[in-house]
Design a protein around this motif. Structure first.
Motif, mmCIF file in Angstrom:
data_model
loop_
_atom_site.group_PDB
_atom_site.id
_atom_site.type_symbol
_atom_site.label_atom_id
_atom_site.label_comp_id
_atom_site.label_asym_id
_atom_site.label_seq_id
_atom_site.Cartn_x
_atom_site.Cartn_y
_atom_site.Cartn_z
ATOM 1 N N ARG A 119 0.822 -1.219 0.000
ATOM 2 C CA ARG A 119 0.000 0.000 0.000
ATOM 3 C C ARG A 119 0.854 1.267 0.000
ATOM 4 N NH1 ARG A 119 -3.464 2.802 4.034
ATOM 5 N NH2 ARG A 119 -2.417 1.633 5.667
ATOM 6 N N HIS A 120 2.003 1.227 0.683
ATOM 7 C CA HIS A 120 2.845 2.410 0.781
ATOM 8 C C HIS A 120 4.074 2.357 -0.116
ATOM 9 C CE1 HIS A 120 0.695 2.362 4.742
ATOM 10 N NE2 HIS A 120 0.547 3.633 4.438
ATOM 11 N N TRP A 121 4.195 1.336 -0.937
ATOM 12 C CA TRP A 121 5.424 1.126 -1.679
ATOM 13 C C TRP A 121 5.731 2.295 -2.619
ATOM 14 C CZ3 TRP A 121 9.352 -1.860 -0.856
ATOM 15 C CH2 TRP A 121 10.293 -2.071 -1.868
ATOM 16 N N GLN A 122 4.766 2.680 -3.447
ATOM 17 C CA GLN A 122 5.040 3.737 -4.436
ATOM 18 C C GLN A 122 5.375 5.078 -3.783
ATOM 19 O OE1 GLN A 122 3.152 6.568 -5.349
ATOM 20 N NE2 GLN A 122 4.437 7.113 -7.128
ATOM 21 N N PRO A 123 4.600 5.586 -2.813
ATOM 22 C CA PRO A 123 4.978 6.879 -2.227
ATOM 23 C C PRO A 123 6.301 6.843 -1.477
ATOM 24 C CG PRO A 123 3.077 5.923 -1.093
ATOM 25 C CD PRO A 123 3.295 5.128 -2.317
ATOM 26 N N VAL A 124 6.604 5.749 -0.782
ATOM 27 C CA VAL A 124 7.880 5.685 -0.073
ATOM 28 C C VAL A 124 9.038 5.672 -1.052
ATOM 29 C CG1 VAL A 124 9.318 4.245 1.419
ATOM 30 C CG2 VAL A 124 6.918 4.579 1.969
ATOM 31 N N MET A 125 8.923 4.908 -2.129
ATOM 32 C CA MET A 125 9.985 4.879 -3.126
ATOM 33 C C MET A 125 10.185 6.255 -3.763
ATOM 34 S SD MET A 125 11.285 1.825 -3.218
ATOM 35 C CE MET A 125 11.022 1.799 -1.428
ATOM 36 N N ALA A 126 9.080 6.950 -4.033
ATOM 37 C CA ALA A 126 9.187 8.267 -4.668
ATOM 38 C C ALA A 126 9.808 9.292 -3.725
ATOM 39 C CB ALA A 126 7.809 8.721 -5.136
ATOM 40 N N VAL A 127 9.331 9.348 -2.488
ATOM 41 C CA VAL A 127 9.842 10.338 -1.542
ATOM 42 C C VAL A 127 11.291 10.037 -1.166
ATOM 43 C CG1 VAL A 127 9.546 11.302 0.761
ATOM 44 C CG2 VAL A 127 7.550 10.864 -0.667
ATOM 45 N N ALA A 128 11.654 8.759 -1.053
ATOM 46 C CA ALA A 128 13.015 8.382 -0.689
ATOM 47 C C ALA A 128 13.998 8.577 -1.829
ATOM 48 C CB ALA A 128 13.046 6.926 -0.225
ATOM 49 N N GLY A 129 13.505 8.847 -3.018
ATOM 50 C CA GLY A 129 14.390 9.065 -4.151
ATOM 51 C C GLY A 129 14.873 7.791 -4.814
ATOM 52 N N LEU A 130 14.173 6.688 -4.592
ATOM 53 C CA LEU A 130 14.562 5.420 -5.204
ATOM 54 C C LEU A 130 13.781 5.120 -6.478
ATOM 55 C CD1 LEU A 130 14.858 3.345 -1.924
ATOM 56 C CD2 LEU A 130 16.736 4.102 -3.388
ATOM 57 N N ALA A 131 12.730 5.894 -6.747
ATOM 58 C CA ALA A 131 12.024 5.804 -8.026
ATOM 59 C C ALA A 131 12.628 6.824 -8.991
ATOM 60 C CB ALA A 131 10.538 6.054 -7.832
ATOM 61 N N ARG A 132 12.447 6.613 -10.258
ATOM 62 C CA ARG A 132 13.025 7.490 -11.264
ATOM 63 C C ARG A 132 11.978 7.860 -12.315
ATOM 64 N NH1 ARG A 132 16.105 7.690 -7.860
ATOM 65 N NH2 ARG A 132 18.358 7.319 -7.857
ATOM 66 N N HIS A 133 12.015 9.110 -12.766
ATOM 67 C CA HIS A 133 11.153 9.589 -13.848
ATOM 68 C C HIS A 133 12.012 9.794 -15.088
ATOM 69 C CE1 HIS A 133 8.464 10.436 -10.470
ATOM 70 N NE2 HIS A 133 7.483 10.451 -11.356
ATOM 71 N N ILE A 134 11.724 9.056 -16.123
ATOM 72 C CA ILE A 134 12.479 9.146 -17.367
ATOM 73 C C ILE A 134 11.488 9.309 -18.511
ATOM 74 C CG2 ILE A 134 14.109 7.996 -18.912
ATOM 75 C CD1 ILE A 134 15.151 6.449 -16.525
ATOM 76 N N ARG A 135 11.588 10.467 -19.190
ATOM 77 C CA ARG A 135 10.732 10.773 -20.342
ATOM 78 C C ARG A 135 9.259 10.640 -19.989
ATOM 79 N NH1 ARG A 135 13.934 7.815 -25.379
ATOM 80 N NH2 ARG A 135 15.881 9.015 -25.166
ATOM 81 N N GLY A 136 8.929 11.162 -18.826
ATOM 82 C CA GLY A 136 7.541 11.187 -18.412
ATOM 83 C C GLY A 136 7.011 9.895 -17.835
ATOM 84 N N ARG A 137 7.856 8.865 -17.712
ATOM 85 C CA ARG A 137 7.400 7.589 -17.172
ATOM 86 C C ARG A 137 8.095 7.329 -15.843
ATOM 87 N NH1 ARG A 137 7.782 1.619 -20.109
ATOM 88 N NH2 ARG A 137 6.871 0.421 -18.365
ATOM 89 N N GLU A 138 7.348 6.817 -14.863
ATOM 90 C CA GLU A 138 7.904 6.542 -13.550
ATOM 91 C C GLU A 138 8.330 5.078 -13.467
ATOM 92 O OE1 GLU A 138 6.732 7.704 -9.021
ATOM 93 O OE2 GLU A 138 5.251 6.526 -10.113
ATOM 94 N N TYR A 139 9.583 4.893 -13.069
ATOM 95 C CA TYR A 139 10.123 3.558 -12.878
ATOM 96 C C TYR A 139 10.300 3.327 -11.371
ATOM 97 C CZ TYR A 139 11.138 3.555 -17.864
ATOM 98 O OH TYR A 139 11.039 3.609 -19.236
ATOM 99 N N ILE A 140 9.719 2.233 -10.859
ATOM 100 C CA ILE A 140 9.722 1.939 -9.427
ATOM 101 C C ILE A 140 10.354 0.570 -9.206
ATOM 102 C CG2 ILE A 140 8.306 1.643 -7.355
ATOM 103 C CD1 ILE A 140 6.189 3.351 -8.660
ATOM 104 N N PRO A 141 11.253 0.428 -8.220
ATOM 105 C CA PRO A 141 11.775 -0.903 -7.883
ATOM 106 C C PRO A 141 10.632 -1.855 -7.550
ATOM 107 C CG PRO A 141 13.036 0.803 -6.775
ATOM 108 C CD PRO A 141 11.863 1.492 -7.401
ATOM 109 N N ARG A 142 10.805 -3.121 -7.915
ATOM 110 C CA ARG A 142 9.710 -4.085 -7.763
ATOM 111 C C ARG A 142 9.821 -4.832 -6.447
ATOM 112 N NH1 ARG A 142 8.434 -9.352 -9.730
ATOM 113 N NH2 ARG A 142 10.409 -9.501 -10.862
ATOM 114 N N LEU A 143 8.720 -4.866 -5.719
ATOM 115 C CA LEU A 143 8.638 -5.653 -4.499
ATOM 116 C C LEU A 143 8.342 -7.102 -4.883
ATOM 117 C CD1 LEU A 143 8.522 -5.910 -1.422
ATOM 118 C CD2 LEU A 143 6.136 -5.180 -1.517
#
Length: 469
Positions: A119-143
């Motif tokens: 439930r909290h994976w995407q916001p935690v990854m984004a706020v912690a700086g572990l997600a990346r935005h490349i050419r308008g697409r968000e890449y998130i590490p996979r649980l």
């Protein structure tokens, strides 16, 4: 105002205001609806298959009662489910470890995966700086998966391509606070995958009483405390050298006396000799009678005792040469454990230069050549800096208790130990909460293990001395 452009470029201009940059619309590819629908269905089926594969017990617990209600009605479902619940309850009471292994921890892992981590994976990854935005697409590490045991949750995570372990270890505070845990430890599972450990509670929060003296003689590994997962902490002394570093009141004495306590039966049997060097006259003096005359406090006497240990080592090496490559304790050749409390008093703070050189040379000789012939060193110190202890790398096994600075953690346990979760500088200075707690780095593994040594009080030491007398 307009500059002529080749081809179809001019009609893609969004802004032609002179003081703004020219912005082009991205190319839009029209995808047939059937392809989009097939992709969504394939992803849904794959996700459902992974969910069933990883959480079969939890899904069966939900799906079976629901299916019975739909097919036979709630009365029949209740009649069938209640006996099963009673059987599960009886299983949990009669054989709790087995029930927890096969049912309990799996249900807990599913619940925490669903309600906390997923439930909290995407916001935690984004706020912690572990997600990346490349050419308008968000890449998130996979649980990948979540597993639980009696004290912690372990998350297997697939990193993004190009990420490093340090990117995660530098953000352990973001991760721990984001998922409601006191801390987070990062370890490598395999290339591209990490294991994040989130403790749910601290099994080492309360002091551990002195452990019983073993019934049978043994030279180790000896039990001196508990690991964070609740298993015994077995410290290997024979065939290695151990360095214990910690600030004043961190619990170095707990480790020393727990080790001696574990060797007591072997000492009585003549298979182990403990030689004690106590330059502070405060720690090992309680047990003079245990050491059979091999006790020294004066720096000159300490140097003589170390030279004698070197002599024993050389004589054994001469006898073992070409005959055997490892030592087995016997009455003629017992295991000799040289215990040095506050070794810095002898190597760095000793005013007599010649004496200091003798002691340093003897310790270096013992730690480089002694373990193959049954001579080990257990040394304790407060300040792990190189100028204080320049032979600390000669100790294969190291223990970091509470330290004053974060840099000292890597000095004791090796580079990157703090990034892998050895937060020795954050151990509580209050004795009840932090004394005896530390991190162990073994020769066979670079990952630190959190442990707590049992507390051996003065009465316990007097009782040990009384047994000898």
């Amino acid at each position: 105002m307009f500059k002529r452009m080749p081809g179809d470029e001019p009609h893609r201009i969004v802004s032609t205001t002179p003081d703004t940059a020219v912005v082009f619309k991205p190319a839009v590819v029209q995808t047939p609806a059937i392809i989009t629908l097939v992709i969504f269905i394939a992803r849904f089926v794959a996700g459902l298959f992974r969910l069933v594969w990883r959480h079969p017990v939890a899904l069966a617990t939900i799906a079976v009662p629901a299916g019975l209600c739909l097919v036979y009605g709630w009365r029949v479902a209740l009649l069938l489910v209640v006996p099963a619940l009673v059987a599960m309850g009886a299983w949990a009471i009669l054989d709790r470890p087995t029930f927890a292994r096969w049912i309990g921890w799996r249900l807990l892992a599913f619940g925490r995966w669903f309600w906390i981590y997923r439930r909290h994976w995407q916001p935690v990854m984004a706020v912690a700086g572990l997600a990346r935005h490349i050419r308008g697409r968000e890449y998130i590490p996979r649980l990948v998966k979540v597993t639980s045991d009696s004290w912690a949750d372990r998350l297997t995570v697939r990193m993004l391509d190009g990420q490093a372990v340090k990117d995660w270890s530098d953000r352990f505070e973001n991760l721990s606070h984001g998922f409601g845990s006191e801390t987070c430890r990062v370890s490598v599972a395999k290339p591209g995958q990490l294991v994040l450990t989130f403790p749910r509670h601290d099994p080492l929060a309360t002091p551990i009483a002195a452990l019983p003296i073993p019934d049978t003689p043994t030279v180790g590994p000896v039990e001196i405390g508990r690991q964070e997962d609740g298993s015994p902490w077995l410290l290997r002394l024979h065939g290695t050298h151990v360095l214990v570093a910690g600030a004043t009141g961190a619990g170095k004495g707990s480790i020393i006396w727990s080790a001696i306590r574990g060797l007591m039966p072997a000492m009585h049997a003549g298979l182990v000799e403990v030689w004690a060097l106590d330059p502070k006259l405060m720690e090992l003096s309680y047990g003079k009678a245990l050491f059979g005359g091999r006790y020294a406090a004066d720096p000159a006497d300490c140097a003589d005792l170390l030279d004698e240990a070197v002599s024993v080592m050389h004589k054994r090496a001469a006898r073992f040469a070409g005959v055997q490559r490892s030592h087995t304790p016997t009455l003629d050749d017992p295991f000799v454990l040289v215990v040095v409390d506050e070794v810095a008093f002898l190597t760095a703070y000793q005013s007599d230069r010649q004496l200091r050189q003798r002691i340093s040379a003897a310790l270096a000789t013992l730690t480089t050549q002694g373990r193959a012939v049954g001579v080990g060193v257990l040394a304790a110190l407060q300040d792990p800096r190189k100028e204080v202890m320049n032979i600390r790398n000669l100790f294969p096994d190291k223990i970091a208790l509470r330290l004053d600075e974060s840099e000292q953690v890597d000095m004791v346990l090796g580079d990157g130990a703090r990034d892998r979760g050895a937060l020795a500088d954050r151990i509580s200075p209050h004795p009840e909460r932090g004394a005896g707690i530390g991190y162990v780095r073994l020769e066979t593994s670079p990952d630190p293990i959190r442990v707590r040594a049992a507390y051996v009080c003065d009465d316990d030491i007097r009782a040990m001395v009384g047994e000898v007398r």
